[in-house]
Scaffold this motif. Structure first.
Motif, PDB file in Angstrom:
ATOM      1  N   UNK A  12      -0.638   0.676  -4.455  1.00 18.03           N
ATOM      2  CA  UNK A  12      -0.892   0.853  -5.880  1.00 18.03           C
ATOM      3  C   UNK A  12      -1.627   2.171  -6.109  1.00 18.03           C
ATOM      4  N   UNK A  13      -1.198   2.909  -7.115  1.00 19.61           N
ATOM      5  CA  UNK A  13      -1.833   4.183  -7.418  1.00 19.61           C
ATOM      6  C   UNK A  13      -1.153   5.372  -6.778  1.00 19.61           C
ATOM      7  N   UNK A  14      -0.283   5.127  -5.792  1.00 20.47           N
ATOM      8  CA  UNK A  14       0.476   6.195  -5.151  1.00 20.47           C
ATOM      9  C   UNK A  14       1.847   6.280  -5.808  1.00 20.47           C
ATOM     10  N   UNK A  15       2.193   7.449  -6.283  1.00 21.32           N
ATOM     11  CA  UNK A  15       3.483   7.680  -6.904  1.00 21.32           C
ATOM     12  C   UNK A  15       4.400   8.437  -5.933  1.00 21.32           C
ATOM     13  N   UNK A 104      17.494   0.189  -8.853  1.00 21.34           N
ATOM     14  CA  UNK A 104      16.445   1.034  -9.440  1.00 21.34           C
ATOM     15  C   UNK A 104      15.158   0.253  -9.609  1.00 21.34           C
ATOM     16  N   UNK A 105      15.241  -0.956 -10.157  1.00 20.12           N
ATOM     17  CA  UNK A 105      14.030  -1.748 -10.420  1.00 20.12           C
ATOM     18  C   UNK A 105      13.338  -2.153  -9.123  1.00 20.12           C
ATOM     19  N   UNK A 106      14.092  -2.684  -8.165  1.00 27.24           N
ATOM     20  CA  UNK A 106      13.478  -3.207  -6.943  1.00 27.24           C
ATOM     21  C   UNK A 106      12.983  -2.100  -6.021  1.00 27.24           C
ATOM     22  N   UNK A 111       8.899  -0.569  -5.511  1.00 30.40           N
ATOM     23  CA  UNK A 111       8.441  -0.200  -4.167  1.00 30.40           C
ATOM     24  C   UNK A 111       7.965   1.255  -4.072  1.00 30.40           C
ATOM     25  N   UNK A 112       8.760   2.173  -4.626  1.00 30.12           N
ATOM     26  CA  UNK A 112       8.450   3.589  -4.441  1.00 30.12           C
ATOM     27  C   UNK A 112       7.623   4.183  -5.576  1.00 30.12           C
ATOM     28  N   UNK A 113       7.465   3.452  -6.667  1.00 33.27           N
ATOM     29  CA  UNK A 113       6.681   3.941  -7.806  1.00 33.27           C
ATOM     30  C   UNK A 113       7.122   5.359  -8.194  1.00 33.27           C
TER      31      UNK A 113
END
Length: 316
Positions: A12-15, A104-106, A111-113
């Protein structure tokens, strides 16, 4: 660089800035895509090359094509391009039948943000390849990431593609292949024991058996450079069956100029610069030696012209 055979799940927080494609060859067009995502990288943004272990057609036809880059070679080139993550995922039945929005969603969102995605203008994905750049752009607007569609790199009137490179490789046009790739075509492998007949005519050689999946240039003799143990040696390389000594398997045999070291068991990378002549059966080892003298002199002239190397290469 992190290499994985699974779809990463970023904290979380990593794009991420992502590029997707087959990337066989990592040619100049592919490199352009990687440069685009690198421009978006930062402390909290990872650059990700997302690809699959099999092309779509190979999965459909249940056969493994000859690849410009083996999996190991693809990792090496990706690392040289300074990507943070290379995700080379197994191409499964589930993925092949996944609807574009589900993919795209999954994957890209959950996952990849992803905050930025760079793709080529011919990119397709999802069930029946129904996902295309326009579909991905619309999904990007829906899920909050930017999609940039990158035009193909060109060589004159023709787009640079893996297909184009294969065509040139099959003709042995190594200078053109290098121009399209942006680096010399290469083959990696472990140096193995041969019959050591080369030593009897003063031409000790390093022998590789290329991986079955590797696409080779036509059988013949080439001007090459080989990287072994951190050293680079100029040389000439024979690709083929060595008809004079009647080998029954295809190999890559290189005479390394000015090298008297025992290199058996070490990994070598052989880079191909120029096609010299087709493979030929000689009536004797003496005739072969005479031709190799000519090949070496031709290689010397090539390196002197292209790289300013005044090499004393004549066989003893």
């Amino acid at each position: 660089m992190i290499y994985t055979t699974e779809v990463p799940h970023l904290n979380s927080g990593i794009r991420s800035a992502v590029t997707l494609g087959k990337f066989d060859g990592f040619h100049r067009g592919h490199q352009k895509l990687v440069e685009c995502i690198k421009q978006k990288s930062g402390e909290n943004c990872r650059t990700i090359i997302f690809t699959f272990d099999l092309p779509y057609k190979a999965y459909q036809q249940k056969c493994m094509p000859k690849l410009l880059l083996t999996y190991e070679e693809k990792r090496e080139v990706a690392e040289a391009l300074h990507a943070d993550i290379l995700a080379e995922c197994p191409f499964t039945e589930e993925l092949m039948n996944m609807e574009p929005e589900v993919f795209v969603k999954e994957y890209l969102v959950d996952r990849l943000h992803a905050e930025y995605v760079a793709i080529g203008s011919d990119f397709h994905f999802g069930h029946n390849r129904s996902g295309n750049p326009e579909v991905l752009s619309a999904l990007g607007e829906k899920y909050g990431f930017t999609v940039e569609i990158i035009e193909k790199e060109r060589d004159g009137e023709r787009e640079i593609s893996s297909t184009y490179i294969r065509e040139e490789l099959e003709q042995g046009r190594m200078e053109k292949v290098q121009k399209l790739l942006g680096y010399p075509y290469f083959i990696k492998g472990e140096i193995v024991h041969g019959r050591q007949l080369g030593r009897t005519i003063g031409v000790p050689t390093a022998n590789l058996i290329p991986p079955p999946m590797k696409k080779l240039p036509p059988n013949g003799v080439y001007v090459t450079q080989s990287s072994v143990g951190g050293k680079v040696y100029s040389g000439i390389t024979n690709v083929g069956y060595k008809p004079t000594v009647k080998e029954n398997f295809i190999g890559v045999e290189t005479y390394l100029f000015h090298c008297n070291e025992d290199l058996y068991g070490q990994e070598a990378e052989v880079r191909f610069y120029k096609y010299l002549r087709p493979e030929k059966k000689f009536d004797s080892l003496s005739e072969l030696k005479t031709q190799l003298d000519i090949d070496v002199e031709t290689a010397r002239a090539f390196f002197e012209k292209e790289y300013g190397q005044a090499l004393e290469l004549r066989l003893s």
